[in-house]
Design an enzyme around this catalytic site. Sequence first.
Site, mmCIF file in Angstrom:
data_model
loop_
_atom_site.group_PDB
_atom_site.id
_atom_site.type_symbol
_atom_site.label_atom_id
_atom_site.label_comp_id
_atom_site.label_asym_id
_atom_site.label_seq_id
_atom_site.Cartn_x
_atom_site.Cartn_y
_atom_site.Cartn_z
ATOM 1 N N ALA A 72 -4.836 1.403 -0.165
ATOM 2 C CA ALA A 72 -3.993 0.223 -0.030
ATOM 3 C C ALA A 72 -4.187 -0.372 1.350
ATOM 4 C CB ALA A 72 -2.524 0.579 -0.244
ATOM 5 N N ASP A 73 -3.879 -1.656 1.464
ATOM 6 C CA ASP A 73 -3.884 -2.309 2.761
ATOM 7 C C ASP A 73 -2.837 -3.407 2.756
ATOM 8 O OD1 ASP A 73 -5.668 -2.281 5.352
ATOM 9 O OD2 ASP A 73 -5.035 -4.342 4.989
ATOM 10 N N THR A 74 -2.115 -3.519 3.856
ATOM 11 C CA THR A 74 -1.030 -4.490 3.967
ATOM 12 C C THR A 74 -1.364 -5.520 5.038
ATOM 13 O OG1 THR A 74 0.564 -2.810 3.291
ATOM 14 C CG2 THR A 74 1.442 -4.755 4.420
#
Length: 193
Positions: A72-74
């Site tokens: 994941a990446d935000t």
Amino acid sequence: MAPLILASASPRRRDLLAQIGIVPDIIAAADLDESPRKDETPRLLALRLAQDKARAVAATHAGSLAGFVLAADTVVCVGRRVLDKAHDAADVVRCLELMSGRGHRIYTGVAVVAPSGKLTSRVVETRITFKVLTPSEITGYAASGEGVGKAGGYGIQGRAGGFVTHLVGSFTAVVGLPLYEARCLLEGAGYTC
């Protein structure tokens, strides 16, 4: 069943997965350049980074080491301006001053690579509005150290939760991993949650 590999060293992502009873077998963070490409939107940046992290970790766990890789990446942005991870208290102050009394968006890309190599992914968009912050609220939060190392210079699961007047979307995506979407992608790839 093949192991679950979390492509992140983030303790927040591990804690979020634990909330829904999922414990990764392996933690293997990907080391990538997270700089946006020319004309890349924040939404596409979050998606690309999650996919790239998942692919990179899957490549190092191929063959007999293959498993389900979750990454994941935000990305936090005001308009098209991406607010990177805060490196120090001064970065936190700059971010909070920019977001004070305004709305901003958080895009969290989540990607799964199955043992077969098939990649699936999604992006979750969350809109947040902060109250108008006083100078003492900004400096007090920056001095707490809580925002250092976090995209946009704050962690909604901590003190900054008290700044939020409006949230539309996924709280867990803002923390770092949209649990509903992550679970759906894992189950769709054949992982038993």
